[in-house]
Design an enzyme around this catalytic site. Structure first.
Site, short mmCIF file in Angstrom:
data_model
loop_
_atom_site.label_atom_id
_atom_site.label_comp_id
_atom_site.label_asym_id
_atom_site.label_seq_id
_atom_site.Cartn_x
_atom_site.Cartn_y
_atom_site.Cartn_z
N ASP A 75 0.88 -1.07 0.03
CA ASP A 75 0.00 -0.01 -0.24
C ASP A 75 0.81 1.21 -0.01
O ASP A 75 2.18 1.31 0.60
CB ASP A 75 -0.96 0.07 1.12
N GLY A 76 0.44 2.23 -0.72
CA GLY A 76 1.09 3.55 -0.70
C GLY A 76 1.59 4.27 -2.07
O GLY A 76 2.09 5.13 -1.95
N ASN A 77 1.27 3.55 -3.01
CA ASN A 77 1.67 3.77 -4.21
C ASN A 77 1.10 5.25 -4.75
O ASN A 77 1.88 6.20 -5.25
CB ASN A 77 1.29 2.62 -5.60
N ARG A 128 0.08 7.70 -2.79
CA ARG A 128 0.77 8.76 -1.95
C ARG A 128 2.12 9.09 -2.45
O ARG A 128 2.55 10.16 -2.30
CB ARG A 128 0.80 8.29 -0.37
N HIS A 158 2.14 3.19 -9.08
CA HIS A 158 2.18 1.78 -9.15
C HIS A 158 3.51 1.11 -10.03
O HIS A 158 3.80 -0.02 -9.67
CB HIS A 158 0.82 1.70 -10.07
N TRP A 206 -11.97 -1.67 -7.97
CA TRP A 206 -12.60 -1.50 -9.08
C TRP A 206 -13.28 -0.11 -9.08
O TRP A 206 -13.91 0.55 -10.04
CB TRP A 206 -13.80 -2.67 -9.57
N ARG A 217 -11.98 2.63 -8.35
CA ARG A 217 -11.15 3.37 -8.92
C ARG A 217 -11.45 4.11 -10.32
O ARG A 217 -12.27 3.13 -10.94
CB ARG A 217 -9.72 3.13 -8.57
N LEU A 272 9.53 -21.56 -3.99
CA LEU A 272 8.57 -20.72 -3.55
C LEU A 272 7.32 -20.55 -4.02
O LEU A 272 7.25 -20.56 -5.34
CB LEU A 272 9.33 -19.05 -3.53
N ARG A 289 1.98 -4.74 6.12
CA ARG A 289 0.98 -3.58 5.40
C ARG A 289 1.81 -2.23 5.30
O ARG A 289 2.12 -1.77 6.58
CB ARG A 289 -0.31 -3.46 5.74
N ARG A 342 -5.07 -1.95 8.77
CA ARG A 342 -6.39 -2.88 8.68
C ARG A 342 -5.90 -3.78 7.58
O ARG A 342 -4.99 -3.64 6.72
CB ARG A 342 -7.42 -2.06 7.87
C1 IPE Z 1 -5.47 -2.63 -0.26
O1 IPE Z 1 -5.31 -1.29 -0.56
C2 IPE Z 1 -5.47 -3.38 -1.58
C3 IPE Z 1 -4.21 -3.40 -2.24
C4 IPE Z 1 -2.87 -3.10 -1.68
C5 IPE Z 1 -4.05 -4.22 -3.44
P1 IPE Z 1 -6.39 -0.18 -0.62
O2 IPE Z 1 -5.48 0.87 -0.42
O3 IPE Z 1 -6.99 -0.44 -1.98
O4 IPE Z 1 -7.47 -0.43 0.92
P2 IPE Z 1 -8.03 0.95 1.55
O5 IPE Z 1 -8.90 1.49 0.67
O6 IPE Z 1 -7.10 1.73 2.14
O7 IPE Z 1 -8.63 0.06 2.76
C1 IPE Z 2 -1.59 0.20 -3.33
O1 IPE Z 2 -1.34 1.51 -3.35
C2 IPE Z 2 -1.88 -0.51 -4.47
C3 IPE Z 2 -3.17 -0.87 -5.14
C4 IPE Z 2 -4.17 -0.67 -4.35
C5 IPE Z 2 -3.39 -1.52 -6.17
P1 IPE Z 2 -2.54 2.50 -3.34
O2 IPE Z 2 -2.80 3.12 -4.59
O3 IPE Z 2 -3.86 1.97 -2.49
O4 IPE Z 2 -1.83 3.78 -2.66
P2 IPE Z 2 -2.56 4.71 -1.71
O5 IPE Z 2 -3.23 4.02 -0.66
O6 IPE Z 2 -3.54 5.68 -2.52
O7 IPE Z 2 -1.30 5.90 -1.21
MG MG Z 3 -4.16 2.29 -0.44
#
Ligand code: IPE
Ligand code: IPE
Ligand code: MG
Length: 254
Positions: A33-35, A37, A50, A82, A84, A144, A201, A207
């Site tokens: 998570d965090g791509n 941001r 991403h 989906w 997004r 693996l 995470r 979460r």
């Molecule tokens: C969870 O991250 C899904 C993936 C990392 C692929 P999200 O960024 O979609 O989750 P929420 O919306 O913060 O719960």
């Molecule tokens: C996780 O990064 C990758 C996917 C959900 C595919 P996010 O795109 O959710 O990154 P943030 O949470 O917006 O920073």
């Molecule tokens: Mg996210």
């Protein structure tokens, strides 16, 4: 590489004791998570975030394999993603293709077995084919186990298992009172694999977002603050070290 050799190598890079590695998880799950941001921070389009994320991914898969961890589960696309924009979803779909075409040879050569967790049915035809092909090509590999969750939701997975079990009961192949926790496990995508030991995470969020609900029942959670594209092997080692120091009691007493 066997894990002792990997340990020697790893010890050269970051000082740590052998005992810390004694408790290596069998199954690591990562919510990458965090791509978004990361992209924002660098004034870039979200798709660049991403793309940068897949660079981190390559290194993390390699390191997992070098350490001899048995199962790595990665959350790449949830059933909720989906929601997004079409632009972001299609960038993610394209990245999926790029990732498999650039990595599959190396992964196969390293004896990695790929399994897609989730419903491929809703994916575009091309993606569906590439994912099936990656699974098929590596299905006999014994190294693996790399689970990639795409169009995955933990609740949907449990519902799918319930339906399959209901059919068995209806057909008389199973009695309702014969259904055990193992029966349910056997109808999840991860059938035959150990439960998650360590869940990581990134990006500071704390979460599950519908990831491996059943398999995470007794997992240890680590939440590094770092955004996924900045997650390095060093950060990974820190999470593994944190895991090694956890006291897993499973409800009992020492
Ligand atoms: C969870 O991250 C899904 C993936 C990392 C692929 P999200 O960024 O979609 O989750 P929420 O919306 O913060 O719960
Ligand atoms: C996780 O990064 C990758 C996917 C959900 C595919 P996010 O795109 O959710 O990154 P943030 O949470 O917006 O920073
Ligand atoms: Mg996210």
């Amino acid at each position: 590489m066997k894990w002792k050799a990997a340990l020697t190598l790893a010890l050269k890079k970051t000082p740590r004791t052998a005992t810390e590695f004694a408790a290596l998880p069998k199954h690591v799950a990562i919510i990458m998570d965090g791509n978004g941001r990361w992209a924002k921070k660098h004034h870039l389009n979200v798709s660049k975030g991403h793309r940068q994320g897949t660079e981190a991914l390559r290194e993390i898969i390699r390191h997992t394999d070098d350490l001899g961890i048995r199962v790595l589960s990665l959350y790449a696309f949830s059933t909720e993603n989906w929601n997004r924009s079409e632009e972001e979803v299609s960038a993610l779909m394209q990245l999926m293709l790029d990732f498999f075409s650039s990595e599959i040879d190396e992964l196969d050569a390293k004896n990695v077995r790929i399994l897609i967790l989730g419903d491929k049915g809703r994916l575009p035809e091309k993606q569906r084919e590439v994912l099936k092909e990656a699974e098929k090509r590596t299905e006999r590999n014994t190294g693996l186990r790399l689970n990639i969750a795409i169009n995955y939701g933990g609740r949907a997975e449990i519902v799918k298992a319930a339906r399959e079990i209901a059919v068995l009961v209806r057909n008389g192949a199973l009695q309702a009172d014969q259904i055990t926790e193992e029966t349910l496990s056997d109808h999840l995508y991860t059938r035959g694999q150990p439960d998650v030991d360590l869940l990581i995470r990134t990006s500071g969020e704390q979460r599950l977002s519908n990831f491996l609900l059943y398999q995470n029942a007794y997992a240890e959670f680590v939440f590094p603050e770092v955004l996924w594209p900045d997650f390095t092997v060093h950060e990974y080692d820190l999470a593994l070290d944190a895991y090694a120091h956890r006291d897993r009691r499973y409800g009992g007493r020492k």
